[in-house]
Scaffold this active site. Structure first.
Site, PDB file in Angstrom:
ATOM      1  CB  ILE A   1      -0.975   0.151   1.118  1.00  0.00           C
ATOM      2  CG1 ILE A   1      -1.712  -1.237   1.506  1.00  0.00           C
ATOM      3  CG2 ILE A   1      -1.769   1.211   1.293  1.00  0.00           C
ATOM      4  CD1 ILE A   1      -2.354  -1.424   2.924  1.00  0.00           C
TER       5      ILE A   1
ATOM      6  CG  PHE B   1      -0.069   5.816   2.893  1.00  0.00           C
ATOM      7  CD1 PHE B   1      -1.418   6.081   2.791  1.00  0.00           C
ATOM      8  CD2 PHE B   1       0.236   4.514   3.130  1.00  0.00           C
ATOM      9  CE1 PHE B   1      -2.455   5.149   3.192  1.00  0.00           C
ATOM     10  CE2 PHE B   1      -0.503   3.594   3.726  1.00  0.00           C
ATOM     11  CZ  PHE B   1      -1.890   3.975   3.811  1.00  0.00           C
TER      12      PHE B   1
ATOM     13  CB  ILE C   1       3.483   0.738   4.619  1.00  0.00           C
ATOM     14  CG1 ILE C   1       2.708  -0.137   5.543  1.00  0.00           C
ATOM     15  CG2 ILE C   1       3.056   2.035   4.421  1.00  0.00           C
ATOM     16  CD1 ILE C   1       1.326  -0.250   5.289  1.00  0.00           C
ATOM     17  CD  GLU C   2       5.778   3.427  -2.735  1.00  0.00           C
ATOM     18  OE1 GLU C   2       6.551   4.345  -3.613  1.00  0.00           O
ATOM     19  OE2 GLU C   2       5.053   2.425  -3.354  1.00  0.00           O
ATOM     20  CG  MET C   3       5.839   6.217   4.203  1.00  0.00           C
ATOM     21  SD  MET C   3       4.152   6.911   4.309  1.00  0.00           S
ATOM     22  CE  MET C   3       3.497   5.956   5.645  1.00  0.00           C
TER      23      MET C   3
END
Length: 195
Positions: A89, A91, A135-137
């Site tokens: 996912i 963001f 999770i990716e930022m």
């Protein structure tokens, strides 16, 4: 052997936006703390008629639904490698360096990547939640808006469905709703910039 393939035209489903992502978790409250404390999501009311343990969180225009599944306790406890090419996912964030600093403070493992195209850089930070979901930022807003042609891929119009084999969608795209939203945002950004 002559195999006849039947193709059927269809119109794309009337989608508006992403509503929520649903994740199976070992411990709902451990995951709730992660999504609240690390990612800034807020716990919201979940229908009491559900007969299974879970939690709903919301922020940034999307929901995350956590569903407790005790069978996950039997899964490998060995931390998986953080692989940017795995399911994740993503963001958009305002400051990738601040993300890295805070992850360091929390002693969380992460990996970084940089995508560079024509002198424009997109920084990415990848890490796992308590159940191993990645999770990716990123600062993907660095990617410039590309002019949309008459064959834009933003709104599916028609496609084909092969009934003899596995369903395969081969949409023919046309512009519409998303293009309008992008143009409205661009117009607002330009107004804000001009002051």
């Amino acid at each position: 052997m002559n195999m006849e393939i039947e193709e059927v035209s269809y119109q794309a489903l009337p989608l508006l936006s992403l509503n929520h992502v649903s994740l199976l978790v070992k411990d709902v409250w451990n995951s709730v703390r992660f999504y609240e404390d690390v990612l800034g999501f807020c716990l919201i009311k979940r229908p009491s008629s559900f007969n299974f343990h879970g939690a709903w969180l919301y922020n940034y225009g999307i929901g995350i639904h956590l569903l407790e599944n005790k069978a996950m306790e039997n899964l490998d406890v060995e931390p998986r490698p953080i692989n940017p090419k795995d399911n994740h996912i993503s963001f958009q964030c305002t400051d990738v360096n601040l993300v890295k600093k805070r992850l360091d403070e929390m002693e969380m493992r992460y990996v970084t990547a940089v995508v560079e195209e024509e002198g424009i850089k997109v920084d990415q930070v990848f890490f796992h939640d308590p159940d191993g979901y990645m999770i990716e930022m990123c600062n993907c807003d660095n990617i410039p808006i590309v002019a949309i042609s008459s064959s834009c891929a933003l709104k599916p119009k028609f496609g084909t469905y092969n009934k003899k084999m596995m369903p395969i969608a081969t949409p023919n795209y046309s512009c519409g709703f998303m293009e309008t939203l992008m143009m409205e945002k661009l117009s607002m950004d330009m107004l804000n910039f001009s002051f």
